[in-house]
Scaffold this motif. Structure first.
Motif, mmCIF file in Angstrom:
data_model
loop_
_atom_site.group_PDB
_atom_site.id
_atom_site.type_symbol
_atom_site.label_atom_id
_atom_site.label_comp_id
_atom_site.label_asym_id
_atom_site.label_seq_id
_atom_site.Cartn_x
_atom_site.Cartn_y
_atom_site.Cartn_z
ATOM 1 N N ASN A 125 2.300 -2.291 -8.579
ATOM 2 C CA ASN A 125 3.072 -2.903 -7.485
ATOM 3 C C ASN A 125 3.627 -1.878 -6.495
ATOM 4 O OD1 ASN A 125 5.027 -1.862 -9.194
ATOM 5 N ND2 ASN A 125 6.323 -3.695 -9.170
ATOM 6 N N LEU A 126 3.303 -0.585 -6.704
ATOM 7 C CA LEU A 126 3.731 0.452 -5.754
ATOM 8 C C LEU A 126 2.558 1.376 -5.460
ATOM 9 C CD1 LEU A 126 5.928 2.013 -4.157
ATOM 10 C CD2 LEU A 126 6.465 3.241 -6.282
ATOM 11 N N GLY A 127 2.333 1.614 -4.188
ATOM 12 C CA GLY A 127 1.264 2.520 -3.794
ATOM 13 C C GLY A 127 1.486 2.970 -2.363
ATOM 14 N N GLY A 128 0.649 3.899 -1.910
ATOM 15 C CA GLY A 128 0.809 4.314 -0.520
ATOM 16 C C GLY A 128 0.106 5.609 -0.197
ATOM 17 N N GLU A 129 0.446 6.124 0.970
ATOM 18 C CA GLU A 129 -0.186 7.332 1.491
ATOM 19 C C GLU A 129 0.879 8.344 1.879
ATOM 20 O OE1 GLU A 129 -4.103 6.601 3.675
ATOM 21 O OE2 GLU A 129 -2.816 5.073 4.540
ATOM 22 N N GLN A 130 0.483 9.605 1.834
ATOM 23 C CA GLN A 130 1.366 10.694 2.240
ATOM 24 C C GLN A 130 1.866 10.481 3.677
ATOM 25 O OE1 GLN A 130 -0.497 14.551 3.106
ATOM 26 N NE2 GLN A 130 0.710 15.419 1.450
ATOM 27 N N SER A 131 1.014 9.869 4.515
ATOM 28 C CA SER A 131 1.363 9.647 5.920
ATOM 29 C C SER A 131 2.455 8.597 6.106
ATOM 30 C CB SER A 131 0.123 9.205 6.701
ATOM 31 O OG SER A 131 -0.397 8.009 6.144
ATOM 32 N N GLY A 132 2.840 7.910 5.025
ATOM 33 C CA GLY A 132 3.962 6.974 5.131
ATOM 34 C C GLY A 132 3.621 5.504 5.014
ATOM 35 N N HIS A 133 2.338 5.165 4.789
ATOM 36 C CA HIS A 133 2.020 3.778 4.426
ATOM 37 C C HIS A 133 2.528 3.576 3.003
ATOM 38 C CE1 HIS A 133 -1.489 3.660 7.424
ATOM 39 N NE2 HIS A 133 -0.709 2.655 7.741
ATOM 40 N N ILE A 134 3.515 2.752 2.824
ATOM 41 C CA ILE A 134 4.016 2.462 1.477
ATOM 42 C C ILE A 134 3.829 0.967 1.247
ATOM 43 C CG2 ILE A 134 5.956 2.630 -0.129
ATOM 44 C CD1 ILE A 134 5.252 5.362 0.989
ATOM 45 N N ILE A 135 3.116 0.628 0.160
ATOM 46 C CA ILE A 135 2.836 -0.786 -0.130
ATOM 47 C C ILE A 135 3.687 -1.229 -1.310
ATOM 48 C CG2 ILE A 135 1.078 -2.485 -0.709
ATOM 49 C CD1 ILE A 135 -1.025 -0.556 0.392
ATOM 50 N N LEU A 136 4.482 -2.247 -1.092
ATOM 51 C CA LEU A 136 5.312 -2.849 -2.137
ATOM 52 C C LEU A 136 4.713 -4.225 -2.418
ATOM 53 C CD1 LEU A 136 8.714 -2.006 -0.386
ATOM 54 C CD2 LEU A 136 7.453 -0.563 -1.984
#
Length: 449
Positions: free
Chosen positions: A326-337
């Motif tokens: 339920n948590l993921g994302g990219e170093q560039s700041g895309h954060i998926i909740l």
């Protein structure tokens, strides 16, 4: 899988008013996607469309509308709304399709078209290929009868609905009372909604980048130019700075001293908090091949795993869905909740960071450095449009770089999905070695490109 002619890493993107970002291509997208997402039953079909603040949105939006309406789809227009807001509203309004008109963090001269299915998730590569195939067929096929054309309406409360959805993701027992927050909206899609949401949760809000004029999106502001946020934090003596990009699906944060915090540190911070509360699912985090080795080591030290996906929040989300994360994302700041959204959401991620601040009572500077990043060097090499990565000399340089790091780091060389760039990245414990490896590979790419 076939080669995509229009779609890149994140939808269709290009310079406005030149191929593929023309009114004609937008019309074809509307016709093709409309046909593909209209089922055989007799009900009315619906597409919702949001956009950021680019001047060219005034050209792309009506072209899409014409395409959708001509195959019989009803259209609802949101006006400026964050990409994740369009994804949410696609699902909540039971639309058959959602569209966001934006080129994200690019400057105003570019624009793009992102598509969401009825579940609010970005379309798969396979669906994009089907749309491309239909786009290249004769446009007269499948047009609606004159009495079956789609109807078009503006939705006036889309922004207010998104604000309420965003606020509902913040822990109910907390508020932002007494916190001084700088929010830089990049003169983009969140320029109205983000300051309102933060204010209504109790913060004292200092907005930056909230005066869009059609050409100033991402211009010396937003997550790609965090200096504006950092300067405002120091000027207003704020507790935290939050910078979104043009379509507000990613963020960068800075602490009360103006020191910038990237997406890797934000993911580590949220992961630690959620793991402690027992709400982190999947036993870890999904990031991309670009995320720092330090993040991987930090998570492992906490008994959590890091799964790496291809670059692009769509691929992160695919891995999250497959593995139950339920948590993921990219170093560039895309954060998926994923408990709250179907794509990256800068405002929602910022609210989770603020929740940790409020719960811990610690200043952001104490929370910001969750791990010491391993030295990482990235060089973007522009090329003339050939395939430099297939050159033997480039392959040899990459192999030599990997041998030099000898298991104490990583080398990653990939083509950008949105620009004619080769991205050369290396990381490892020895900064001098890392710099040398990147320099040597970049030189080989330049010679081949």
């Amino acid at each position: 899988m076939g080669q995509r002619r229009y779609f890149g890493t994140d939808g269709i993107r290009g310079r406005a008013n030149s191929h593929p970002m023309t009114a004609e291509v937008a019309l074809r997208v509307g016709l093709a996607a409309g046909k593909l997402f209209m089922s055989a039953d007799d009900r009315r079909h619906l597409v919702v469309i949001g956009k950021d603040t680019r001047l060219s949105g005034y050209m792309i939006e009506p072209a899409l509308v014409a395409g959708f309406a001509s195959v019989g789809m009803d259209v609802r227009l949101f006006g400026p709304l964050p990409t994740p807001g369009v994804a949410m509203m696609t699902r909540s309004m039971r639309a058959d399709l959602g569209v966001m008109i934006s080129a994200s963090h690019n400057n105003y001269a570019d624009n793009g078209i992102k598509l969401f299915g009825p579940d609010g998730y970005k379309l798969s590569d396979e669906m994009e290929l089907k749309i491309e195939a239909l786009m290249d067929q004769g446009l007269e096929q499948g047009l609606a009868a004159s009495d079956k054309l789609g109807r078009v309406k503006r939705i006036d409360d889309a922004q207010a609905r998104y604000v309420e959805i965003a606020k509902a993701t913040f822990p109910r027992n907390l508020n932002l009372n007494g916190l001084r927050v700088v929010i830089d909206c990049a003169n983009g899609a969140a320029y109205k909604v983000a300051p309102v949401a933060l204010y209504e949760l109790g913060a004292e809000v200092f907005p930056v980048g909230v005066e869009p004029d059609g050409t100033n999106i991402n211009q010396k502001c937003g997550s790609t130019a965090p200096e504006a946020m950092a300067e405002a934090v120091r000027t207003y003596r704020a507790d935290i700075g939050i910078a979104l990009d043009g379509d507000a699906d990613r963020l960068i944060v800075c602490d009360e001293k103006g020191a910038v915090v990237d997406g890797d540190q934000i993911m580590a911070l949220i992961a630690k908090s959620w793991a402690r509360k027992g709400v982190l699912s999947g036993g870890g985090v999904v990031a991309t091949v670009m995320s720092n080795l330090g993040l991987e080591r930090r998570l492992e030290a906490d008994g959590l795993k890091l799964i790496r996906a291809k670059v692009g929040d769509r691929y992160v989300m695919e891995q999250m869905r497959q593995g139950g994360f339920n948590l993921g994302g990219e170093q560039s700041g895309h954060i998926i909740l994923r408990d709250h959204a179907t794509t990256g959401d800068g405002l929602l991620a910022a609210l989770q960071v603020l929740a940790v601040m409020v719960e811990s009572g610690k200043p952001m500077s104490e929370l910001a450095r969750q791990f010491d990043p391993v030295p990482q060097v990235l060089e973007n090499v522009r090329h003339a449009g050939g395939k430099p990565l297939e050159a033997a000399a480039v392959k040899d340089a990459i192999a030599a770089g990997e041998a030099t790091l000898n298991g104490s780091g990583r080398v990653l060389v990939r083509a950008s999905g949105t620009e004619p760039l080769i991205r050369v990245m290396a990381e490892g414990d020895n900064a001098a070695l890392v710099r040398r490896v990147v320099k040597d590979i970049a030189a080989a790419v330049k010679a081949a490109g």
